[in-house]
Design a protein around this motif. Structure first.
Motif, PDB file in Angstrom:
ATOM      1  N   ASN A 282       5.710  11.738  -1.930  1.00 35.08           N
ATOM      2  CA  ASN A 282       4.468  11.565  -1.155  1.00 35.08           C
ATOM      3  C   ASN A 282       4.396  12.588  -0.024  1.00 35.08           C
ATOM      4  O   ASN A 282       3.344  13.155   0.278  1.00 35.08           O
ATOM      5  CB  ASN A 282       4.397  10.196  -0.465  1.00 35.08           C
ATOM      6  CG  ASN A 282       4.390   9.010  -1.384  1.00 35.08           C
ATOM      7  OD1 ASN A 282       4.795   7.924  -0.968  1.00 35.08           O
ATOM      8  ND2 ASN A 282       3.969   9.186  -2.625  1.00 35.08           N
TER       9      ASN A 282
ATOM     10  N   ASN B 124      -0.097  11.120   7.017  1.00 34.40           N
ATOM     11  CA  ASN B 124      -0.983  10.850   5.876  1.00 34.40           C
ATOM     12  C   ASN B 124      -2.266  11.639   6.103  1.00 34.40           C
ATOM     13  O   ASN B 124      -2.503  12.128   7.207  1.00 34.40           O
ATOM     14  CB  ASN B 124      -1.314   9.352   5.746  1.00 34.40           C
ATOM     15  CG  ASN B 124      -2.069   8.806   6.939  1.00 34.40           C
ATOM     16  OD1 ASN B 124      -1.719   9.069   8.080  1.00 34.40           O
ATOM     17  ND2 ASN B 124      -3.115   8.071   6.692  1.00 34.40           N
TER      18      ASN B 124
ATOM     19  N   VAL C 190       2.821   8.163   4.163  1.00 32.05           N
ATOM     20  CA  VAL C 190       3.720   8.542   3.063  1.00 32.05           C
ATOM     21  C   VAL C 190       4.936   7.626   3.048  1.00 32.05           C
ATOM     22  O   VAL C 190       5.427   7.195   4.092  1.00 32.05           O
ATOM     23  CB  VAL C 190       4.177  10.020   3.162  1.00 32.05           C
ATOM     24  CG1 VAL C 190       2.984  10.954   3.142  1.00 32.05           C
ATOM     25  CG2 VAL C 190       5.020  10.266   4.409  1.00 32.05           C
ATOM     26  N   GLU C 191       5.388   7.340   1.841  1.00 36.71           N
ATOM     27  CA  GLU C 191       6.559   6.465   1.685  1.00 36.71           C
ATOM     28  C   GLU C 191       7.778   7.252   1.202  1.00 36.71           C
ATOM     29  O   GLU C 191       8.877   7.065   1.696  1.00 36.71           O
ATOM     30  CB  GLU C 191       6.205   5.342   0.695  1.00 36.71           C
ATOM     31  CG  GLU C 191       7.307   4.318   0.443  1.00 36.71           C
ATOM     32  CD  GLU C 191       8.319   4.747  -0.612  1.00 36.71           C
ATOM     33  OE1 GLU C 191       9.516   4.489  -0.405  1.00 36.71           O
ATOM     34  OE2 GLU C 191       7.944   5.358  -1.625  1.00 36.71           O
TER      35      GLU C 191
ATOM     36  N   ARG D 186      -0.052   3.244  -3.151  1.00 32.72           N
ATOM     37  CA  ARG D 186      -0.896   4.312  -2.598  1.00 32.72           C
ATOM     38  C   ARG D 186      -2.369   3.896  -2.507  1.00 32.72           C
ATOM     39  O   ARG D 186      -3.267   4.748  -2.486  1.00 32.72           O
ATOM     40  CB  ARG D 186      -0.759   5.644  -3.372  1.00 32.72           C
ATOM     41  CG  ARG D 186       0.649   6.116  -3.627  1.00 32.72           C
ATOM     42  CD  ARG D 186       1.510   6.205  -2.386  1.00 32.72           C
ATOM     43  NE  ARG D 186       1.019   7.148  -1.395  1.00 32.72           N
ATOM     44  CZ  ARG D 186       1.289   7.041  -0.080  1.00 32.72           C
ATOM     45  NH1 ARG D 186       2.016   6.043   0.390  1.00 32.72           N
ATOM     46  NH2 ARG D 186       0.807   7.921   0.772  1.00 32.72           N
TER      47      ARG D 186
ATOM     48  N   LYS E 272      -4.803   2.042   0.014  1.00 30.77           N
ATOM     49  CA  LYS E 272      -4.811   1.586   1.395  1.00 30.77           C
ATOM     50  C   LYS E 272      -5.226   0.116   1.499  1.00 30.77           C
ATOM     51  O   LYS E 272      -6.172  -0.306   0.853  1.00 30.77           O
ATOM     52  CB  LYS E 272      -5.757   2.470   2.215  1.00 30.77           C
ATOM     53  CG  LYS E 272      -5.279   2.620   3.628  1.00 30.77           C
ATOM     54  CD  LYS E 272      -5.915   3.770   4.345  1.00 30.77           C
ATOM     55  CE  LYS E 272      -5.338   3.775   5.749  1.00 30.77           C
ATOM     56  NZ  LYS E 272      -5.844   4.807   6.575  1.00 30.77           N
TER      57      LYS E 272
ATOM     58  N   CYS F 269       1.487  15.349   0.444  1.00 30.09           N
ATOM     59  CA  CYS F 269       0.640  15.376   1.644  1.00 30.09           C
ATOM     60  C   CYS F 269       0.788  16.712   2.365  1.00 30.09           C
ATOM     61  O   CYS F 269      -0.191  17.287   2.833  1.00 30.09           O
ATOM     62  CB  CYS F 269       1.029  14.206   2.561  1.00 30.09           C
ATOM     63  SG  CYS F 269      -0.023  14.056   4.007  1.00 30.09           S
TER      64      CYS F 269
ATOM     65  N   GLU G 220      -5.671   7.719   2.863  1.00 31.97           N
ATOM     66  CA  GLU G 220      -4.429   7.424   2.148  1.00 31.97           C
ATOM     67  C   GLU G 220      -3.454   6.686   3.061  1.00 31.97           C
ATOM     68  O   GLU G 220      -3.460   6.886   4.274  1.00 31.97           O
ATOM     69  CB  GLU G 220      -3.772   8.721   1.659  1.00 31.97           C
ATOM     70  CG  GLU G 220      -4.596   9.381   0.588  1.00 31.97           C
ATOM     71  CD  GLU G 220      -3.893  10.554  -0.075  1.00 31.97           C
ATOM     72  OE1 GLU G 220      -4.518  11.153  -0.950  1.00 31.97           O
ATOM     73  OE2 GLU G 220      -2.742  10.874   0.285  1.00 31.97           O
TER      74      GLU G 220
ATOM     75  N   GLU H 148       0.820  -1.225   0.000  1.00 26.99           N
ATOM     76  CA  GLU H 148       0.000   0.000   0.000  1.00 26.99           C
ATOM     77  C   GLU H 148       0.850   1.270   0.000  1.00 26.99           C
ATOM     78  O   GLU H 148       0.449   2.283  -0.553  1.00 26.99           O
ATOM     79  CB  GLU H 148      -0.950   0.018   1.215  1.00 26.99           C
ATOM     80  CG  GLU H 148      -0.236   0.082   2.558  1.00 26.99           C
ATOM     81  CD  GLU H 148      -1.088   0.648   3.695  1.00 26.99           C
ATOM     82  OE1 GLU H 148      -2.307   0.501   3.655  1.00 26.99           O
ATOM     83  OE2 GLU H 148      -0.486   1.243   4.630  1.00 26.99           O
ATOM     84  N   ARG H 149       2.005   1.220   0.625  1.00 30.62           N
ATOM     85  CA  ARG H 149       2.833   2.434   0.721  1.00 30.62           C
ATOM     86  C   ARG H 149       3.353   2.848  -0.653  1.00 30.62           C
ATOM     87  O   ARG H 149       3.622   4.010  -0.898  1.00 30.62           O
ATOM     88  CB  ARG H 149       4.023   2.216   1.665  1.00 30.62           C
ATOM     89  CG  ARG H 149       3.656   1.703   3.040  1.00 30.62           C
ATOM     90  CD  ARG H 149       3.018   2.771   3.916  1.00 30.62           C
ATOM     91  NE  ARG H 149       2.317   2.157   5.040  1.00 30.62           N
ATOM     92  CZ  ARG H 149       2.855   1.877   6.221  1.00 30.62           C
ATOM     93  NH1 ARG H 149       4.121   2.185   6.457  1.00 30.62           N
ATOM     94  NH2 ARG H 149       2.144   1.310   7.168  1.00 30.62           N
TER      95      ARG H 149
END
Ligand SMILES: [Fe+2]
Length: 569
Positions: free
Chosen positions: A529, A517, A524-525, A34, A36, A533, A521, A30-31
């Protein structure tokens, strides 16, 4: 030997790369995608992991999948036969997914892996779902010997299992089989209260203190029987054995009363239901832990499985058996199954486990991104961050390696003042957009835990709630006085320095720490990101590695904040 552990095709797909017993990398899909709780094959996480470890694709010796799909197939097929002909819809829904992804799992895995791993010399193995949970809890724990309790929705047939771990080896002692699952029971009521199953369970837990447990008896009479040893029987007359949502919801409506469900404006009825279900869950978990300790003749316990993320239940158990006797895998859900799968066959303990197992970006890379957007910045410092926090600004932190698991523990976090009555509303309005009833979590220096909490103990991974002494930290104290606190030590790096400096300048000892985040969402990775954000929310300042960016220093042309719809999570 380099081993790749994979969990996927249900929810929270993840990978873990281990080399000779050392975890080199773990990351959730998911990271990167994007999306979830992304359940797809974790190709992006795998690519990122190989890059991070500087491992060539042909160096992987073994791939271990976190489940034995044939046993899952057997369980679903038997359920269908038992409930036929009504279960034909389940047949089409579940079996088509299984046939697509799991029945021919070896070829499915090879097909996906082929896109990243160039050769096909690796061996593919499978380990049982609860075995992977149990390993993920015991192998990195601080204990040489312990009972292990895994509680989740379901894995193959198992819904609850007890294991005994000694010297790096675990053996199964007990199991409860599908459909009798406290995890699925909790998820059903999560949905009944208007939240999303498999992700909204922590909201149910947060809602519970607003209610009274007045429905415990009626729920126990109609839906769940709890035995003295913690084992449970679900009433399959009222909760259909295939957990078909529409049937179960109408059964709950019939017995408990049909009330309008709205997750944004929750009536007292649902608060009382949440309180009742939480109480039942705590009773089951406590009894199961006592049973597991007794069964294994042990004083210590390791926990994994989604139910182990119920930090309220964990806090109560810690009080009962001593926090020093519990170790919980921070990625207790199915993401952590990737870690357990990678550990399968290792048969040794690993030490110094930290959940910061993800990607990391160099200063040079971060600077290139900042420069490409012509953003104004300063050199990051604790002084700048603390100044902003004192001035009631909200600061996002992006530093070091990304956390693995659902909690941001200071590396992908949003930090703000806790002793500020308006902070919770401000964070919700400008950044998190989440339900107002949910409190934020505090970070507190380990040395200060005893000053702020009754019967305090270390909680480095935010897995226990503890009860506050006093109530000045209003943004991070729940309505019942509890806090899901993270105790911070030197190992936490920047947030440790921030807390120290903040205390010396204000005498305040807690700050808000919430994940970096916005609603709907994933955390953030990447630096990109983080910038998205930052500019898409009301965060005031961003500490991006070695650089400090204030929104107020940057021309509004660069700010792409716009009103937007937030996905429900
Ligand atoms: Fe699981």
């Amino acid at each position: 030997m380099i081993v790749l552990g994979i969990s996927c095709f249900y929810h929270d797909s993840a990978i873990c790369i281990m080399k000779d017993g050392e975890i080199l990398f773990a990351g959730e899909e998911e990271r990167f995608s994007r999306l979830k709780h992304d359940s797809q094959f974790p190709s992006l996480a795998l690519r990122a992991g190989l890059d991070h470890c500087k491992i060539e694709a042909d160096e992987i010796d073994k791939v271990i999948f976190y489940e034995k799909p044939f046993l899952t197939y057997e369980r679903i097929f038997e359920t269908i036969m038992e409930l036929a002909p009504r279960s034909f819809s389940l047949f089409y829904d579940s079996l088509s997914k299984i046939i697509k992804n799991k029945l021919f799992i070896k070829s499915t895995l090879r097909k996906h892996l082929r896109k990243t791993l160039k050769n096909e010399d690796y061996v593919i193995e499978f380990c049982e779902h609860h075995y992977s949970h149990a390993l993920s809890a015991f192998i990195p724990s601080e204990f040489e010997e312990a009972a292990i309790l895994c509680i989740d929705g379901v894995g193959e047939w198992d819904t609850t299992t007890v294991w005994h771990g000694k010297d790096g080896v675990i053996s199964k002692k007990y199991s409860i089989n599908y459909p009798h699952s406290i995890g699925l029971f909790y998820s059903l009521f999560t949905e009944y209260c208007g939240f999303k199953a498999n992700s909204g369970e922590y909201k149910m837990m947060g809602l519970a203190p607003y209610g009274e447990p007045i429905y415990v008896d009626i729920i126990k009479d109609n839906f769940i029987k709890v035995h003295e040893d913690g084992s449970i029987r679900l009433n399959t007359q009222n909760i259909s054995a295939d957990f078909r949502s529409d049937l179960v919801m109408s059964s709950l409506d019939k017995i408990l009363g049909s009330k309008k469900r709205d997750s944004e404006d929750i009536s007292q009825f649902y608060k009382d239901i949440a309180s009742s279900v939480q109480q039942i869950c705590e009773e089951v978990v406590e009894k199961m832990i006592i049973f597991a300790l007794d069964k294994c003749n042990s004083k210590r316990i390791c926990l994994a499985g989604g139910v182990a993320l119920n930090c309220v239940a964990n806090g109560k158990i810690a009080k009962k058996i001593g926090a020093e006797n519990i170790w919980i895998q921070p990625a207790a859900g199915d993401n952590g199954g990737a870690i357990g799968a990678a550990m399968s066959g290792w048969n040794k303990k690993i030490s110094n486990f930290r959940p910061t197992l993800g990607t990391q970006y160099s200063s040079e890379k971060i600077k290139n991104i900042i420069d490409s957007k012509s953003l104004k910045y300063q050199e990051a410092s604790v002084d700048l961050i603390v100044n902003d926090i004192i001035n009631k600004k909200v600061v996002a932190i992006f530093q070091g390696r990304m956390e693995f698991g659902p909690r941001a523990l200071g590396n992908r976090s949003i930090i703000a003042k806790s002793a500020e009555p308006s902070m919770k509303a401000l964070l919700n309005e400008k950044i998190k957009k989440r339900e107002g009833f949910r409190p934020f979590a505090p970070i507190v220096l380990e040395k200060n835990m005893g000053k702020l909490f009754k019967d305090a103990y270390k909680s480095p991974f935010m897995l226990f709630t503890q009860y506050s002494i006093g109530n000045i930290y209003s943004a991070t104290t729940h309505v019942d006085g509890s806090s899901r606190v993270q105790s911070v030590s030197e190992e936490n790096g920047l947030v440790f320095d921030i807390l120290n400096e903040y205390e010396s300048r204000t005498t305040e000892q807690a700050l808000v720490n919430t994940s970096f985040n916005i609603r709907g969402e994933p955390i953030v990775e990447s630096p990109q990101n983080a910038l998205d954000c930052f500019f898409d929310s009301g965060i005031d300042s961003l500490c991006l590695g070695d650089f400090y960016i204030r929104k107020s220093d940057n021309n509004k042309d660069f700010i792409f904040f716009e009103s937007r719809e937030f996905l429900k999570d």
